[in-house]
Design a protein around this motif. Structure first.
Motif, PDB file in Angstrom:
ATOM      1  N   UNK A  22      19.268 -50.315  38.577  1.00 17.97           N
ATOM      2  CA  UNK A  22      18.747 -51.325  39.502  1.00 17.97           C
ATOM      3  C   UNK A  22      17.337 -51.747  39.126  1.00 17.97           C
ATOM      4  N   UNK A  23      16.516 -50.794  38.728  1.00 19.17           N
ATOM      5  CA  UNK A  23      15.144 -51.120  38.312  1.00 19.17           C
ATOM      6  C   UNK A  23      15.147 -52.035  37.097  1.00 19.17           C
ATOM      7  N   UNK A  24      16.036 -51.768  36.153  1.00 19.40           N
ATOM      8  CA  UNK A  24      16.135 -52.610  34.952  1.00 19.40           C
ATOM      9  C   UNK A  24      16.626 -54.006  35.321  1.00 19.40           C
ATOM     10  N   UNK A  25      17.623 -54.075  36.178  1.00 18.33           N
ATOM     11  CA  UNK A  25      18.138 -55.379  36.612  1.00 18.33           C
ATOM     12  C   UNK A  25      17.054 -56.160  37.350  1.00 18.33           C
ATOM     13  N   UNK A  26      16.291 -55.475  38.209  1.00 21.42           N
ATOM     14  CA  UNK A  26      15.198 -56.121  38.929  1.00 21.42           C
ATOM     15  C   UNK A  26      14.150 -56.646  37.958  1.00 21.42           C
ATOM     16  N   UNK A  27      13.832 -55.871  36.939  1.00 14.55           N
ATOM     17  CA  UNK A  27      12.846 -56.302  35.957  1.00 14.55           C
ATOM     18  C   UNK A  27      13.299 -57.589  35.260  1.00 14.55           C
ATOM     19  N   UNK A  28      14.569 -57.637  34.898  1.00 19.87           N
ATOM     20  CA  UNK A  28      15.111 -58.814  34.218  1.00 19.87           C
ATOM     21  C   UNK A  28      15.120 -60.028  35.143  1.00 19.87           C
ATOM     22  N   UNK A  29      15.602 -59.838  36.369  1.00 18.81           N
ATOM     23  CA  UNK A  29      15.639 -60.943  37.333  1.00 18.81           C
ATOM     24  C   UNK A  29      14.226 -61.431  37.624  1.00 18.81           C
TER      25      UNK A  29
END
Length: 78
Positions: A22-29
């Motif tokens: 989730x942290x990685x997805x948030x960073x990308x978004x």
């Protein structure tokens, strides 16, 4: 005979993996959102105070949902 030295995944392992994903997805978004905001002439800090075009509104909503999910996970593990 016991499987000595074998470590089986625990719920905490799965939770940690989910949190990292989730942290990685948030960073990308977040990166996409900031870039798109600037390309359209907005400052990212303005997001809550302006009417966003549909594509930016979707990214904003996705970003907020990810933040909320991460906050809830942190609350469960504390």
């Amino acid at each position: 005979m016991m499987n000595e030295g074998v470590r089986y995944p625990t719920m905490a392992d799965h939770t940690g993996d989910r949190r990292r994903a989730l942290e990685e997805k948030l960073r990308i978004v977040e990166e996409i959102f900031v870039r798109e905001m600037r390309q359209r002439g907005f400052e990212p800090d303005q997001a809550e105070n302006v009417a966003l075009p549909t594509s930016l509104a979707r990214l904003y909503a996705q970003r907020e949902a990810l933040k909320t999910e991460l906050d809830e996970m942190k609350g469960e593990t504390e």
